[in-house]
Motif scaffolding. Structure first.
Motif, PDB file in Angstrom:
ATOM      1  N   ALA A   1       4.256  -1.073  -5.672  1.00 35.51           N
ATOM      2  CA  ALA A   1       2.727  -0.816  -5.211  1.00 35.51           C
ATOM      3  C   ALA A   1       1.470  -1.591  -5.981  1.00 35.51           C
ATOM      4  O   ALA A   1       2.207  -2.104  -6.744  1.00 35.51           O
ATOM      5  CB  ALA A   1       2.671   0.575  -5.572  1.00 35.51           C
ATOM      6  N   LYS A   2       0.641  -1.688  -5.229  1.00 29.67           N
ATOM      7  CA  LYS A   2      -0.697  -2.254  -5.704  1.00 29.67           C
ATOM      8  C   LYS A   2      -1.076  -1.915  -6.898  1.00 29.67           C
ATOM      9  O   LYS A   2      -1.422  -2.750  -7.804  1.00 29.67           O
ATOM     10  CB  LYS A   2      -1.699  -2.196  -4.684  1.00 29.67           C
ATOM     11  CG  LYS A   2      -1.537  -2.868  -3.400  1.00 29.67           C
ATOM     12  CD  LYS A   2      -2.691  -2.469  -2.334  1.00 29.67           C
ATOM     13  CE  LYS A   2      -2.982  -3.203  -1.188  1.00 29.67           C
ATOM     14  NZ  LYS A   2      -4.054  -2.867  -0.499  1.00 29.67           N
TER      15      LYS A   2
ATOM     16  N   ALA B   1       2.369   7.097  -2.649  1.00 38.03           N
ATOM     17  CA  ALA B   1       3.526   6.863  -1.860  1.00 38.03           C
ATOM     18  C   ALA B   1       4.721   7.769  -2.184  1.00 38.03           C
ATOM     19  O   ALA B   1       5.221   8.271  -1.230  1.00 38.03           O
ATOM     20  CB  ALA B   1       3.992   5.340  -2.303  1.00 38.03           C
TER      21      ALA B   1
ATOM     22  N   ASN C   1      -2.248   4.222  -8.621  1.00 40.20           N
ATOM     23  CA  ASN C   1      -2.692   5.293  -7.664  1.00 40.20           C
ATOM     24  C   ASN C   1      -1.622   5.156  -6.383  1.00 40.20           C
ATOM     25  O   ASN C   1      -1.593   6.372  -5.784  1.00 40.20           O
ATOM     26  CB  ASN C   1      -4.075   5.151  -7.439  1.00 40.20           C
ATOM     27  CG  ASN C   1      -4.794   6.063  -8.559  1.00 40.20           C
ATOM     28  OD1 ASN C   1      -4.459   6.921  -8.969  1.00 40.20           O
ATOM     29  ND2 ASN C   1      -5.996   5.453  -8.884  1.00 40.20           N
ATOM     30  N   HIS C   2      -1.445   3.796  -6.316  1.00 47.87           N
ATOM     31  CA  HIS C   2      -0.789   3.569  -4.815  1.00 47.87           C
ATOM     32  C   HIS C   2       0.684   4.079  -5.107  1.00 47.87           C
ATOM     33  O   HIS C   2       1.487   4.763  -4.264  1.00 47.87           O
ATOM     34  CB  HIS C   2      -0.774   2.264  -4.455  1.00 47.87           C
ATOM     35  CG  HIS C   2      -2.080   1.942  -3.712  1.00 47.87           C
ATOM     36  ND1 HIS C   2      -2.236   2.085  -2.210  1.00 47.87           N
ATOM     37  CD2 HIS C   2      -3.261   1.647  -3.985  1.00 47.87           C
ATOM     38  CE1 HIS C   2      -3.326   1.709  -1.975  1.00 47.87           C
ATOM     39  NE2 HIS C   2      -3.984   1.313  -2.980  1.00 47.87           N
TER      40      HIS C   2
ATOM     41  N   PRO D   1       0.831  -1.278  -0.015  1.00 49.15           N
ATOM     42  CA  PRO D   1       0.026  -0.135  -0.073  1.00 49.15           C
ATOM     43  C   PRO D   1       0.847   1.108   0.113  1.00 49.15           C
ATOM     44  O   PRO D   1       2.169   1.127   0.541  1.00 49.15           O
ATOM     45  CB  PRO D   1      -0.828  -0.398   1.214  1.00 49.15           C
ATOM     46  CG  PRO D   1       0.085  -1.028   2.206  1.00 49.15           C
ATOM     47  CD  PRO D   1       0.842  -2.002   1.314  1.00 49.15           C
ATOM     48  N   TRP D   2       0.342   2.322  -0.417  1.00 48.66           N
ATOM     49  CA  TRP D   2       1.064   3.889  -0.503  1.00 48.66           C
ATOM     50  C   TRP D   2       1.538   4.068   0.730  1.00 48.66           C
ATOM     51  O   TRP D   2       2.845   4.574   0.719  1.00 48.66           O
ATOM     52  CB  TRP D   2       0.104   4.796  -1.223  1.00 48.66           C
ATOM     53  CG  TRP D   2      -1.104   5.085  -0.166  1.00 48.66           C
ATOM     54  CD1 TRP D   2      -2.349   4.474  -0.002  1.00 48.66           C
ATOM     55  CD2 TRP D   2      -1.123   6.258   0.812  1.00 48.66           C
ATOM     56  NE1 TRP D   2      -3.008   5.356   0.829  1.00 48.66           N
ATOM     57  CE2 TRP D   2      -2.317   6.415   1.339  1.00 48.66           C
ATOM     58  CE3 TRP D   2       0.026   6.991   1.273  1.00 48.66           C
ATOM     59  CZ2 TRP D   2      -2.662   7.112   2.458  1.00 48.66           C
ATOM     60  CZ3 TRP D   2      -0.246   8.092   2.274  1.00 48.66           C
ATOM     61  CH2 TRP D   2      -1.665   7.844   3.023  1.00 48.66           C
ATOM     62  N   TRP D   3       0.986   3.866   2.095  1.00 57.50           N
ATOM     63  CA  TRP D   3       1.499   4.738   3.233  1.00 57.50           C
ATOM     64  C   TRP D   3       2.651   3.796   3.504  1.00 57.50           C
ATOM     65  O   TRP D   3       3.506   4.323   4.168  1.00 57.50           O
ATOM     66  CB  TRP D   3       0.394   4.609   4.128  1.00 57.50           C
ATOM     67  CG  TRP D   3      -0.533   2.990   4.667  1.00 57.50           C
ATOM     68  CD1 TRP D   3      -1.381   2.625   3.980  1.00 57.50           C
ATOM     69  CD2 TRP D   3       0.083   2.290   5.614  1.00 57.50           C
ATOM     70  NE1 TRP D   3      -1.636   1.294   4.239  1.00 57.50           N
ATOM     71  CE2 TRP D   3      -0.750   1.245   5.063  1.00 57.50           C
ATOM     72  CE3 TRP D   3       1.296   2.252   6.438  1.00 57.50           C
ATOM     73  CZ2 TRP D   3      -0.602   0.030   6.285  1.00 57.50           C
ATOM     74  CZ3 TRP D   3       1.233   1.107   6.996  1.00 57.50           C
ATOM     75  CH2 TRP D   3       0.498   0.067   7.202  1.00 57.50           C
TER      76      TRP D   3
END
Length: 603
Positions: free
Chosen positions: A272-273, A281, A276-277, A44-46
């Motif tokens: 990343a997934k 990120a 957008n992720h 995930p981005w975070w």
């Protein structure tokens, strides 16, 4: 240093947790090369954003910032602040392109974008050039900082620091792979932030420092406070502001600030997934890296000018430090020796965290180049997944040993920073344009890489620098080295581009069909494909670059405004702080609107 039992409990408890993470994920990470180097592309981005921030903490970064502030004032940081523009371009233009490419490393891109023997050579050569040579130099700079911290704070011999710091890092890096690195980075980020902020608050308020106001009024600090260089000093303005913002950010390749993305930043975008992720990120990383993190280090650097106004005073306080390791960058470690028990343990753990995060990332990233872009391409094309993971683990250990040996021979982090900038000068424009201009070919990159490297070496090792850049007798002013390398390198690679054959139609069309870069730079390829009834354009996808550039500019304004507003709030200059805070709000609202347009164009 008076290290108490509590400090040791904090430090060794931290070591135990990090090693446990590496051991815990080692079984899953070892299943395949994709898991070992990209964690199955499910991040995930975070988590990726926090990992990027933790990676760039590094032990050498506070030392570098301290050196810059003590030498050139706060405005000296523009040498790396300028790379925010690169970062924002990566966020809003290149992040989704990298994720769409679906390559395992950014070097695999070469055989997606180019073709033939030149592309194959470029991929394999840069695997060694970046994955080994540049990577080892970067890691040695980080290890050099660890050596200085160990010498000043703990009285350790350099080799003891290298063995102690490197052994645990290489064990959990080799075992856990990329997933171990990213998971541990989550912990490392919070430990490192707590240590940096806690140290800054305590040290600024030491009796011998006297607080923020006393620092601002101190004679050793007054001329170091300005965020912008003295506008009446033409040389300072050109060197510290104009060159970084006009030339450096787009022309130079530097680890973590590559124009167009690349390196371990690209590795995280590729993990990343989805697109957008990847965008989220990299944006989160840039806002944390530039807007929030520099000020604790800057404050400690300014406070150090009160306590240790020059190198002689540092040497007097720490006579056991070897003379070849003395420099302004030691002031950060020197200030940390004044911390009380408990906080000292947290700060030491945070420095260890910064070291481990950076080194583990560099090891995994460099190892991915060696495995995917050299070993599998050149040595064993039929390598099994198990073999690739084993080679990855072995190369992790070898890279660590090489960087440790080089660190023992080094002296100053800022010199390494400047050398790396010179090596990459002039190559950045290619990394930006190669996605959007069909005419760039493999020979463009090969000639740029060699010409910038050869020029940098010549200027470092011969009298050519004195002949060209001596401030009294040289042809150019002494700040002209980077622009000189950039201009000469650009002329060389542009010439090579037009005298060599373009990539074949098949290569160009295949790249366009997969990436959908769009724009006028590909109109010739698109028109020829339409004439041949070849379908390479996805009519559903909008060209997002104009919206991306708008978002990039708004992002730059937003993050610089946050950074400077924070500084002016700290300085007590309320009027300027309020104005910049208002700019933050307005640019933030406009950025959200521009970002939504980009999201709409991402499938």
């Amino acid at each position: 240093m008076d290290i108490q039992t509590l400090d040791y409990i904090i430090i060794f408890g931290f070591f135990a947790i990090v090693l446990s993470i590496g051991i815990y994920v080692s079984k899953k990470s070892g299943k395949s090369s994709s898991e070992y180097f990209l964690s199955g592309r499910t991040m995930p981005w975070w988590l990726l954003g926090l990992s990027m921030v933790a990676t760039t903490f590094s032990t050498d970064t506070p030392n570098l910032v301290t050196d810059l502030v003590r030498t050139n004032g706060v405005s000296g940081n523009w040498g790396w602040w300028c790379f925010l523009v690169t970062g924002m371009l990566t966020v809003f233009v290149y992040a989704k392109l990298w994720r769409k490419s679906n390559v395992k490393t950014d070097l695999e891109f070469y055989e997606l974008r180019y073709g033939g023997k030149a592309a194959s050579f470029l991929r394999k050569f840069r695997a060694v050039y970046l994955g080994v040579i540049f990577n080892v130099i970067t890691m040695s700079a980080v290890t050099l900082a660890a050596i200085k911290i160990g010498g000043v704070m703990l009285g350790l011999e350099p080799w003891v620091t290298v063995v102690a710091a490197g052994l645990i890092t290489v064990i959990f890096s080799a075992l856990g792979g990329f997933k171990g690195v990213v998971y541990s980075d989550f912990l490392l980020f919070f430990v490192a932030m707590a240590g940096a902020i806690g140290a800054a608050y305590y040290l600024v308020n030491l009796p011998e420092v006297g607080g923020i106001q006393a620092i601002i009024e101190n004679e050793n600090v007054k001329d170091k406070l300005s965020i912008l260089p003295d506008m009446s000093d033409t040389k300072a303005v050109i060197t510290l502001l104009v060159i970084p913002l006009a030339v450096q950010w787009w022309s130079s390749w530097y680890p973590g600030g590559e124009p167009g993305g690349g390196g371990y930043i690209a590795q995280r975008m590729l993990a990343a997934k989805n697109e957008n992720h990847a965008i989220g990120a990299t944006f989160f990383f840039n806002i944390m890296h530039y807007a929030l993190r520099p000020w604790p280090w800057i404050l400690v650097a300014l406070a150090s000018l009160v306590v240790y106004p020059d190198i002689a005073s540092i040497h007097e306080a720490f006579p056991n430090v070897a003379e070849d390791k003395l420099g302004h960058d030691l002031a950060y470690s020197a200030m940390l020796t004044k911390l009380p028990s408990g906080l000292l343990g947290i700060v030491l753990a945070s420095l260890v965290a910064a070291y481990m995060s950076t080194i583990s990332t560099q090891l995994n990233w460099g190892s991915s180049y060696i495995v995917f872009d050299f070993y599998k391409q050149q040595v064993n094309p039929d390598a099994t997944e198990k073999q690739m993971v084993n080679v990855g683990r072995l190369s992790t250990v070898v890279l660590m040993v090489l960087s440790a040996l080089l660190a023992l021979a080094m002296q100053n982090a800022m010199g390494i920073f400047n050398l790396l900038l010179s090596f990459g000068a002039g190559t950045g424009l290619i990394f930006i344009l190669r996605w959007f201009w069909w005419r760039i070919n493999a020979w463009s990159e090969i000639t740029a890489m060699f010409s910038s490297g050869i020029l940098a070496i010549l200027l470092e090792t011969t009298s050519l620098r004195g002949f060209l850049f001596n401030p009294d007798t040289g042809i150019f002013p002494d700040w002209g080295e980077l622009p000189f390398i950039m201009i000469v390198t650009t002329i060389i690679w542009l010439t090579a581009t037009f005298v060599t054959q373009p990539e074949t139609k098949d290569v160009l069309r295949s790249f366009y069909k997969k990436i959908q870069p769009g724009g006028p730079g590909w109109s010739k390829v698109v028109d020829e494909a339409e004439a041949d009834n070849a379908d390479i354009v996805d009519s559903k996808e909008k060209w997002s670059v104009p919206s991306g550039i708008t978002a990039m500019l708004l992002g730059v304004v937003l993050i610089y405004s946050i950074m400077f507003a924070t500084g002016y709030w700290i300085y007590g200059e309320t009027k300027l702080a309020l104005i910049l805070t208002a700019v933050v709000v307005v640019s933030g609202i406009l950025l959200i609107r521009a970002w939504n347009k980009i999201k709409d164009s991402v499938l």
